[in-house]
Design a protein around this motif. Sequence first.
Motif, PDB file in Angstrom:
ATOM      1  N   UNK A 185      10.860  14.988  -4.213  1.00 59.73           N
ATOM      2  CA  UNK A 185      10.732  16.408  -3.870  1.00 59.73           C
ATOM      3  C   UNK A 185       9.273  16.844  -3.991  1.00 59.73           C
ATOM      4  N   UNK A 186       9.035  18.084  -3.649  1.00 62.20           N
ATOM      5  CA  UNK A 186       7.665  18.592  -3.600  1.00 62.20           C
ATOM      6  C   UNK A 186       6.979  18.515  -4.957  1.00 62.20           C
ATOM      7  N   UNK A 187       7.713  18.827  -6.023  1.00 64.19           N
ATOM      8  CA  UNK A 187       7.152  18.799  -7.368  1.00 64.19           C
ATOM      9  C   UNK A 187       6.704  17.383  -7.737  1.00 64.19           C
ATOM     10  N   UNK A 188       7.544  16.403  -7.435  1.00 65.20           N
ATOM     11  CA  UNK A 188       7.217  15.018  -7.759  1.00 65.20           C
ATOM     12  C   UNK A 188       6.029  14.520  -6.932  1.00 65.20           C
ATOM     13  N   UNK A 189       5.971  14.940  -5.664  1.00 62.27           N
ATOM     14  CA  UNK A 189       4.851  14.557  -4.817  1.00 62.27           C
ATOM     15  C   UNK A 189       3.548  15.146  -5.335  1.00 62.27           C
ATOM     16  N   UNK A 190       3.630  16.375  -5.837  1.00 64.66           N
ATOM     17  CA  UNK A 190       2.440  17.012  -6.402  1.00 64.66           C
ATOM     18  C   UNK A 190       1.967  16.253  -7.642  1.00 64.66           C
ATOM     19  N   UNK A 191       2.906  15.869  -8.523  1.00 64.78           N
ATOM     20  CA  UNK A 191       2.546  15.122  -9.723  1.00 64.78           C
ATOM     21  C   UNK A 191       1.924  13.776  -9.358  1.00 64.78           C
ATOM     22  N   UNK A 192       2.508  13.120  -8.346  1.00 60.55           N
ATOM     23  CA  UNK A 192       1.966  11.846  -7.878  1.00 60.55           C
ATOM     24  C   UNK A 192       0.553  12.034  -7.332  1.00 60.55           C
ATOM     25  N   UNK A 193       0.334  13.109  -6.580  1.00 59.97           N
ATOM     26  CA  UNK A 193      -0.978  13.385  -6.013  1.00 59.97           C
ATOM     27  C   UNK A 193      -2.017  13.595  -7.105  1.00 59.97           C
ATOM     28  N   UNK A 194      -1.629  14.348  -8.144  1.00 58.18           N
ATOM     29  CA  UNK A 194      -2.543  14.602  -9.266  1.00 58.18           C
ATOM     30  C   UNK A 194      -2.861  13.297  -9.985  1.00 58.18           C
ATOM     31  N   UNK A 195      -1.834  12.463 -10.203  1.00 59.91           N
ATOM     32  CA  UNK A 195      -2.037  11.187 -10.901  1.00 59.91           C
ATOM     33  C   UNK A 195      -2.971  10.272 -10.111  1.00 59.91           C
ATOM     34  N   UNK A 196      -2.798  10.214  -8.799  1.00 58.39           N
ATOM     35  CA  UNK A 196      -3.654   9.381  -7.953  1.00 58.39           C
ATOM     36  C   UNK A 196      -5.088   9.896  -7.981  1.00 58.39           C
ATOM     37  N   UNK A 197      -5.228  11.233  -7.962  1.00 54.72           N
ATOM     38  CA  UNK A 197      -6.574  11.833  -8.019  1.00 54.72           C
ATOM     39  C   UNK A 197      -7.270  11.480  -9.323  1.00 54.72           C
ATOM     40  N   UNK A 198      -6.531  11.580 -10.444  1.00 57.08           N
ATOM     41  CA  UNK A 198      -7.112  11.249 -11.748  1.00 57.08           C
ATOM     42  C   UNK A 198      -7.496   9.774 -11.801  1.00 57.08           C
ATOM     43  N   UNK A 199      -6.631   8.899 -11.231  1.00 60.53           N
ATOM     44  CA  UNK A 199      -6.927   7.474 -11.205  1.00 60.53           C
ATOM     45  C   UNK A 199      -8.189   7.196 -10.390  1.00 60.53           C
ATOM     46  N   UNK A 200      -8.319   7.864  -9.252  1.00 57.57           N
ATOM     47  CA  UNK A 200      -9.494   7.680  -8.403  1.00 57.57           C
ATOM     48  C   UNK A 200     -10.766   8.117  -9.136  1.00 57.57           C
ATOM     49  N   UNK A 201     -10.674   9.250  -9.844  1.00 54.54           N
ATOM     50  CA  UNK A 201     -11.832   9.740 -10.590  1.00 54.54           C
ATOM     51  C   UNK A 201     -12.226   8.768 -11.697  1.00 54.54           C
ATOM     52  N   UNK A 202     -11.212   8.219 -12.379  1.00 57.32           N
ATOM     53  CA  UNK A 202     -11.490   7.281 -13.471  1.00 57.32           C
ATOM     54  C   UNK A 202     -12.089   5.977 -12.939  1.00 57.32           C
ATOM     55  N   UNK A 203     -11.562   5.496 -11.821  1.00 59.02           N
ATOM     56  CA  UNK A 203     -12.106   4.281 -11.215  1.00 59.02           C
ATOM     57  C   UNK A 203     -13.552   4.500 -10.762  1.00 59.02           C
ATOM     58  N   UNK A 204     -13.807   5.681 -10.187  1.00 65.06           N
ATOM     59  CA  UNK A 204     -15.166   6.005  -9.759  1.00 65.06           C
ATOM     60  C   UNK A 204     -16.106   6.058 -10.958  1.00 65.06           C
ATOM     61  N   UNK A 205     -15.606   6.647 -12.059  1.00 67.24           N
ATOM     62  CA  UNK A 205     -16.413   6.723 -13.275  1.00 67.24           C
ATOM     63  C   UNK A 205     -16.702   5.329 -13.812  1.00 67.24           C
ATOM     64  N   UNK A 206     -15.704   4.459 -13.832  1.00 66.19           N
ATOM     65  CA  UNK A 206     -15.909   3.096 -14.309  1.00 66.19           C
ATOM     66  C   UNK A 206     -16.919   2.347 -13.444  1.00 66.19           C
ATOM     67  N   UNK A 207     -16.865   2.581 -12.139  1.00 68.85           N
ATOM     68  CA  UNK A 207     -17.804   1.935 -11.239  1.00 68.85           C
ATOM     69  C   UNK A 207     -19.236   2.389 -11.536  1.00 68.85           C
ATOM     70  N   UNK A 208     -19.395   3.702 -11.796  1.00 66.48           N
ATOM     71  CA  UNK A 208     -20.724   4.210 -12.127  1.00 66.48           C
ATOM     72  C   UNK A 208     -21.218   3.650 -13.459  1.00 66.48           C
ATOM     73  N   UNK A 209     -20.288   3.471 -14.428  1.00 67.95           N
ATOM     74  CA  UNK A 209     -20.654   2.878 -15.708  1.00 67.95           C
ATOM     75  C   UNK A 209     -21.138   1.446 -15.533  1.00 67.95           C
ATOM     76  N   UNK A 210     -20.454   0.692 -14.669  1.00 68.76           N
ATOM     77  CA  UNK A 210     -20.844  -0.696 -14.437  1.00 68.76           C
ATOM     78  C   UNK A 210     -22.243  -0.775 -13.817  1.00 68.76           C
ATOM     79  N   UNK A 211     -22.508   0.127 -12.850  1.00 69.37           N
ATOM     80  CA  UNK A 211     -23.827   0.128 -12.218  1.00 69.37           C
ATOM     81  C   UNK A 211     -24.916   0.541 -13.203  1.00 69.37           C
ATOM     82  N   UNK A 212     -24.557   1.422 -14.106  1.00 74.57           N
ATOM     83  CA  UNK A 212     -25.511   1.931 -15.085  1.00 74.57           C
ATOM     84  C   UNK A 212     -25.796   0.902 -16.182  1.00 74.57           C
TER      85      UNK A 212
END
Length: 244
Positions: free
Chosen positions: A1-28
């Motif tokens: 349902x819409x609520x579950x899709x929203x939660x999934x979207x938020x979780x994917x966004x947080x995962x993407x942000x964390x992966x991006x942060x880890x990538x920047x840490x590795x480069x640094x």
Amino acid sequence: NTHELHELSVAVQELAERLDHQERLRKQLTSDFAHELRTPLATLQTHIEAFMDGVWEPDVKKLSIIHDEISRLTKIINELLELSVIESDDIKLNISEVDLTGLLKDLIESFEPLLMNKSIRLQADIADGVTLSGDADKLKRIFINVLSNAYKYTNENGLIRVALEQANGVIRVRIKDTGIGIPKEDLKYVFERFYRSDKSRSRGTGGAGIGLTITKALVEAHGGKVRIDSEEGKGTEVIIQFLQ
């Protein structure tokens, strides 16, 4: 349902942000360690070359500089070795009944000369007779890491408060400073390896940016929890909690 899709979207966004942060840490990472290692190595090289060329005569002052730089390199290497042990989940504890009251009082006393150099006041509220089943050396390392950070990032004439309390089967240690603080958006990253909030201050004080990573792992190895409250420009409080 819409609520579950929203939660999934938020979780994917947080995962993407964390992966991006880890990538920047590795480069640094490469840049940071090149800087951390280059300075002491350059100092060692120039001093030794001056001795070899006869420009300088070895004396206590110049040899002490070399000794300090070697100690700095050793510290960085030891931190990396300790991090490798922690990340392999191979933390071994030598359990005994630890006098936490005495341990904290001794550490506070050992930090007093450093604090005096920066005119930092220290207020201690240490409950008497608090003991904990744990590894004395690793518990000491936990509090040294936190107190060292408080000292490094508190300006002259600042204040550090250390409190030990025990109630309802919970032991809580609070270490609060009036230092530079941590930006709100960075708080979720403070326990990640190689994280350092203020790059210029971190470069000045040295270190690999893994002290809090090690601290969290050692606290959790004792079945405890650690959290950090901070406000940029106003200071930081580290709260460590153990169950008896």
